[in-house]
Design an enzyme around this catalytic site. Structure first.
Site, mmCIF file in Angstrom:
data_model
loop_
_atom_site.group_PDB
_atom_site.id
_atom_site.type_symbol
_atom_site.label_atom_id
_atom_site.label_comp_id
_atom_site.label_asym_id
_atom_site.label_seq_id
_atom_site.Cartn_x
_atom_site.Cartn_y
_atom_site.Cartn_z
ATOM 1 N N GLU A 95 -12.232 2.497 5.397
ATOM 2 C CA GLU A 95 -11.166 2.802 6.347
ATOM 3 C C GLU A 95 -11.135 4.322 6.584
ATOM 4 O O GLU A 95 -10.132 4.988 6.346
ATOM 5 C CB GLU A 95 -9.811 2.298 5.824
ATOM 6 N N GLU A 133 0.830 -1.206 0.000
ATOM 7 C CA GLU A 133 0.000 0.000 0.000
ATOM 8 C C GLU A 133 0.862 1.252 0.000
ATOM 9 O O GLU A 133 1.816 1.354 0.772
ATOM 10 C CB GLU A 133 -0.886 -0.012 1.256
#
Length: 270
Positions: free
Chosen positions: A249, A148
């Site tokens: 998120e 990520e």
């Protein structure tokens, strides 16, 4: 789009074992989470009780971080840190076993921050070595390791500051292992916060996306509260063939009062 609640940020105000049931009560069939234990090798009782909580809630775990350090204190992964990479390596067996037993297909590996007194090459090579171990263990269980990017405003020293850099490291790990199970976790919030051209990066890297996470920019609030056009972005993801889970998120405005009435407004625009 299929949405998964992030237990660590949406429900972080609750005790860990209460979070799966809270997500299920809100209507979620799937969840994701950061590393849920204090250390890399939790005792069996702590692992078993979390498995029981997921099973009793009836939710599927679809993504989980490998140990990343103290996220709230600024840690963004341990795998490239000479002093702490062993902690990352020590968590691999627990993470893979837990993911395999709970049907979780994706393990997210945060690459870590640049460290003073350590060369960039040393950290990069250490990252590849650590990820080589994780990818080989994941392959045996049929899992994917995802990398990520994190935006430069929140983590200016993070090793992977944009989509291209994250995908390049994934490619390097796949070349080193001879496997193809290291992919890209595409967090649209981070790319938007960076000012990246999201439609262009989706076109470049769609085939490598292992998982998607979302929040809105600039404040990391719920999608639809900021600048990103999520119906358009979801339409583009669908057009590129992405049919996986989308992790929520984002930072809720009120931890004790979370509702998701806004979700239908994110229907993909195709």
């Amino acid at each position: 789009m299929r949405f998964a609640a992030n237990l660590s940020i949406l429900y972080g105000h609750l005790p860990l074992l209460e979070r799966p049931a809270a997500a299920a009560s809100a209507g979620f069939a799937a969840v994701e989470m950061w590393w849920p234990w204090d250390g890399p090798e939790p005792d069996d009782r702590n692992v078993d009780t979390l498995e029981d909580a997921l099973e009793q809630a009836g939710v599927q775990l679809v993504a989980m971080n490998l140990i990343e350090g103290d996220m709230r204190a600024g840690d963004r992964g341990l795998l490239s840190s000479p002093a702490r990479a062993q902690r990352f390596r020590d968590c691999i067996d627990t993470a893979v076993g837990f993911a395999e037993r709970n049907g979780c297909p994706v393990l997210n590996a945060l690459a870590g921050n640049r460290e003073a007194g350590v060369s960039a090459d040393e950290q990069y090579n250490l990252a590849v070595e650590s990820l080589w171990l994780a990818a080989n263990a994941a392959q045996r269980a049929g899992l994917v390791v995802a990398l990520e990017a994190i935006n430069r405003h929140e983590a200016p020293h993070y090793l992977l500051g944009d989509a291209d850099t994250a995908v390049a490291l994934a490619d390097a790990v796949n070349a080193a292992t001879g496997l193809n199970n290291t992919g890209f976790l595409c967090d649209l919030y981070h790319h938007g916060r960076n000012g990246e051209d999201i439609p262009a990066l989706l076109a470049r890297h769609a085939a490598r996306i292992a998982h998607v996470q979302i929040a809105d920019t600039p404040g990391r609030g719920r999608p639809g509260s900021g600048e990103l056009d999520y119906p358009d972005l979801f339409g583009r993801l669908a057009a590129h063939g992405y049919d996986g889970w989308v992790g929520l998120e984002y930072e809720p405005v009120r931890n004790a009062d979370i509702d998701f009435d806004w979700l239908p407004s994110l229907r993909p625009r195709i």
